[in-house]
Design a protein around this motif. Structure first.
Motif, PDB file in Angstrom:
ATOM      1  N   SER A  38       2.653   1.336 -10.099  1.00 22.93           N
ATOM      2  CA  SER A  38       1.446   1.398  -9.538  1.00 22.93           C
ATOM      3  C   SER A  38       1.560   2.135  -8.252  1.00 22.93           C
ATOM      4  CB  SER A  38       1.052  -0.305  -9.319  1.00 22.93           C
ATOM      5  OG  SER A  38       2.123  -0.696  -8.530  1.00 22.93           O
TER       6      SER A  38
ATOM      7  N   GLN B 174       4.930 -12.377  -4.540  1.00 26.24           N
ATOM      8  CA  GLN B 174       4.179 -11.034  -4.888  1.00 26.24           C
ATOM      9  C   GLN B 174       4.936  -9.963  -4.836  1.00 26.24           C
ATOM     10  OE1 GLN B 174       0.963 -10.761  -1.968  1.00 26.24           O
ATOM     11  NE2 GLN B 174      -0.122 -12.547  -2.962  1.00 26.24           N
ATOM     12  N   LYS B 175       4.971  -9.286  -5.957  1.00 25.77           N
ATOM     13  CA  LYS B 175       5.763  -8.091  -6.211  1.00 25.77           C
ATOM     14  C   LYS B 175       4.736  -6.955  -6.727  1.00 25.77           C
ATOM     15  CE  LYS B 175       9.870  -6.256  -8.240  1.00 25.77           C
ATOM     16  NZ  LYS B 175      10.951  -6.432  -9.368  1.00 25.77           N
ATOM     17  N   ALA B 176       4.676  -5.583  -6.241  1.00 22.72           N
ATOM     18  CA  ALA B 176       3.892  -4.614  -6.745  1.00 22.72           C
ATOM     19  C   ALA B 176       4.415  -4.167  -8.070  1.00 22.72           C
ATOM     20  CB  ALA B 176       3.783  -3.313  -5.930  1.00 22.72           C
ATOM     21  N   GLU B 177       3.571  -3.939  -9.028  1.00 18.46           N
ATOM     22  CA  GLU B 177       3.993  -3.384 -10.334  1.00 18.46           C
ATOM     23  C   GLU B 177       4.521  -2.119 -10.416  1.00 18.46           C
ATOM     24  OE1 GLU B 177       2.241  -2.791 -14.723  1.00 18.46           O
ATOM     25  OE2 GLU B 177       0.981  -3.543 -13.234  1.00 18.46           O
ATOM     26  N   GLU B 178       5.742  -2.123 -11.067  1.00 20.55           N
ATOM     27  CA  GLU B 178       6.365  -0.616 -11.061  1.00 20.55           C
ATOM     28  C   GLU B 178       5.747   0.245 -11.695  1.00 20.55           C
ATOM     29  OE1 GLU B 178      10.652   1.364 -12.582  1.00 20.55           O
ATOM     30  OE2 GLU B 178      10.248  -1.004 -12.894  1.00 20.55           O
TER      31      GLU B 178
ATOM     32  N   HIS C 156       3.396   0.194  -5.540  1.00 21.28           N
ATOM     33  CA  HIS C 156       4.867   0.428  -5.613  1.00 21.28           C
ATOM     34  C   HIS C 156       5.317   1.784  -5.112  1.00 21.28           C
ATOM     35  CE1 HIS C 156       8.648   1.267  -8.024  1.00 21.28           C
ATOM     36  NE2 HIS C 156       8.745   0.059  -7.682  1.00 21.28           N
TER      37      HIS C 156
END
Length: 301
Positions: free
Chosen positions: A114, A108-112, A117
């Protein structure tokens, strides 16, 4: 490593250039007003009594100590800047590496761009800044005391190593960390206010289809940073006053300052006097009506 060295060199250069400004600001924060007010005009053209500004204050220091006098306390401040940059860079890199490891483990990676993020990046920056502030605060305390010596013409803090010994003998280990709590609180609040406001502006006020979007977002970051620094300035003022409070120097004793048991007492005292923004501006310094200054004990009206 090369980037860190570049940051150290750049930071050292900016520190040298900005040191006279900080020096004068600290003396004003303490309440040292060696020059009488003069008649000037405000933004509306009305005649008002004004306290001496940056350049008049600088001329006064040069008259007494020469041009080199504008750089009192520079050595410990350079030490703080160099060590702070190294600690900040190392801790931030560790936080980023830990973040990458967690992302790879959870997929899982937060959208840049957002909110998540921004929160993640701000948290990492907060940890790095806090570590750097804690490690370098002893040098910050010594820097302030070297500057405040100008008021009473003392020589108690004459060098980095001698000052370290002096603080340890007189106050112990805790003496190196006076004023740390309000400084940390101010740094953390300023960082979060700046980044959250910049995120709101960039998300809801700036259209990605606009030309020069990147430059506009950088500008918004700078503006929100300036706004955040203004909101959190009282923490800076209280921290600096506590760093010199009751340390044996004239600038940290009555009539310049009361003896504050805690930084909260200092905050309350400044708030009651209406001095929470003292030293925030070094230009157009309006003279408060009926204000008494410790330097000459005159009351100006």
């Amino acid at each position: 490593m090369a980037d860190t060295c570049g940051q150290v060199l750049l930071g050292s250069g900016l520190t040298v250039l900005s040191h006279p400004l900080m020096y004068i600001k600290v003396l004003v924060q303490v309440g040292h007003e060696p020059l009488p007010p003069s008649i000037g005009r405000n933004l509306f053209g009305r005649q008002v009594y004004q306290l001496p500004g940056l350049f008049a204050y600088a001329k006064h220091i040069i008259k007494i100590d020469g041009k080199a006098g504008l750089f009192n306390g520079l050595a410990p401040r350079l030490c703080a800047g160099t060590i702070g940059t190294l600690v900040h860079s190392r801790v931030l890199q560790r936080c980023q590496d830990a973040g990458k490891y967690e992302v790879s483990g959870t997929s899982q990676k937060a959208e840049e761009g957002s909110l998540q993020h921004v929160v993640n990046e701000t948290t990492k920056e907060m940890i790095a800044r806090s570590c750097a502030t804690i490690v370098t605060h002893p040098f910050h305390v010594i820097t302030l005391r070297c500057m405040v010596q100008f008021i009473g013409r003392e020589t108690k803090y004459s060098g980095v190593f001698d000052s370290i010994v002096t603080v340890y003998k007189n106050e112990g280990v805790l003496g190196f960390f006076v004023g740390l709590i309000p400084r940390l609180l101010g740094d953390v609040l300023s960082l979060w206010i700046c980044n959250m406001l910049a995120h709101l502006v960039n998300t809801y006020a700036i259209d990605d289809s606009m030309s020069h979007t990147g430059e506009i977002k950088n500008c918004s970051q700078a503006v929100t940073g300036f706004f955040a620094s203004m909101l959190t300035y009282p923490f800076v003022l209280v921290s600096n006053l506590m760093a010199v409070n009751n340390c044996g120097l004239a600038g940290g004793l009555p009539p310049y300052a009361s003896i504050y048991p805690t930084w909260v007492d200092c905050w309350r005292h400044l708030s009651l006097e209406g001095n929470m923004s003292r030293g925030n501006s070094l230009f157009f310094r309006k003279l408060p009506v009926g204000k008494t200054y410790a330097t000459d004990q005159k009351r100006f009206f």
